[in-house]
Scaffold this active site. Structure first.
Site, PDB file in Angstrom:
ATOM      1  N   ASN A 246       8.585  35.914  46.741  1.00  0.00           N
ATOM      2  CA  ASN A 246       7.719  35.731  45.598  1.00  0.00           C
ATOM      3  C   ASN A 246       7.431  34.298  45.236  1.00  0.00           C
ATOM      4  OD1 ASN A 246       6.190  36.534  43.552  1.00  0.00           O
ATOM      5  ND2 ASN A 246       7.548  38.204  43.098  1.00  0.00           N
TER       6      ASN A 246
ATOM      7  N   CYS B  28       3.303  42.935  42.075  1.00  0.00           N
ATOM      8  CA  CYS B  28       3.782  43.658  43.259  1.00  0.00           C
ATOM      9  C   CYS B  28       4.375  45.012  42.873  1.00  0.00           C
ATOM     10  CB  CYS B  28       4.796  42.813  44.009  1.00  0.00           C
ATOM     11  SG  CYS B  28       5.613  41.579  43.033  1.00  0.00           S
ATOM     12  N   HIS B  29       4.508  45.264  41.602  1.00  0.00           N
ATOM     13  CA  HIS B  29       5.100  46.540  41.186  1.00  0.00           C
ATOM     14  C   HIS B  29       4.107  47.677  41.368  1.00  0.00           C
ATOM     15  CE1 HIS B  29       2.932  45.290  37.525  1.00  0.00           C
ATOM     16  NE2 HIS B  29       2.736  46.578  37.391  1.00  0.00           N
TER      17      HIS B  29
ATOM     18  N   GLU C 126       1.861  52.033  32.917  1.00  0.00           N
ATOM     19  CA  GLU C 126       0.443  51.951  33.282  1.00  0.00           C
ATOM     20  C   GLU C 126      -0.186  53.333  33.341  1.00  0.00           C
ATOM     21  OE1 GLU C 126      -0.092  49.632  36.717  1.00  0.00           O
ATOM     22  OE2 GLU C 126       0.393  47.765  35.695  1.00  0.00           O
TER      23      GLU C 126
END
Length: 104
Positions: free
Chosen positions: A48, A56-57, A83
């Site tokens: 990262n 990236c999740h 989300e």
DNA sequence: GCTGTGACTTCGA
DNA sequence: CTCGAAGCCACAG
């Protein structure tokens, strides 16, 4: 040494294409990058350089499993759930439903 | 379902 | 700078 950054940048771009409530797989990303290095994708994300700029999740495994996450798998599932993605036991309930394909 | 191998990058010595 | 090892994986056995 711009190539290494190019690889990561491509990954970031793909991640940027993913809207909220959608997820993709490392394989698909590698495919979009024209490579077979799903690992390199994850590795680059894991090491990262742009975690803040790179969600990236939103990337999960081909099986629909969340996989690992620099901040923790539970955190990842939490973010995805936040989300709008339903997570069951660290796994995407309806991957096909939330799966985002790089149309372009 | 677990183990081994494959493919690519990044990190460490 | 070069070599070796590890990694947010995927596929086959």
């Amino acid at each position: 040494m711009n190539q290494e950054r190019d690889f990561n940048e491509k990954c970031y771009e793909l991640l940027n294409q993913i809207p909220k409530g959608k997820v993709t797989t490392y394989k698909e990303m590698a495919n979009a990058l024209g490579t077979k290095a799903w690992r390199a994708v994850g590795t680059a994300m894991a090491k990262n350089t742009n975690l803040i700029n790179t969600p990236c999740h939103r990337v999960v495994r081909s099986d629909g499993t969340i996989g690992e996450y620099a901040l923790g798998t539970n955190k990842k599932s939490e973010l995805l759930r936040s989300e709008g993605v339903e997570i069951l036991n660290n796994k995407i309930d309806n991957l096909d439903k939330y799966f985002f394909r790089f149309d372009a």
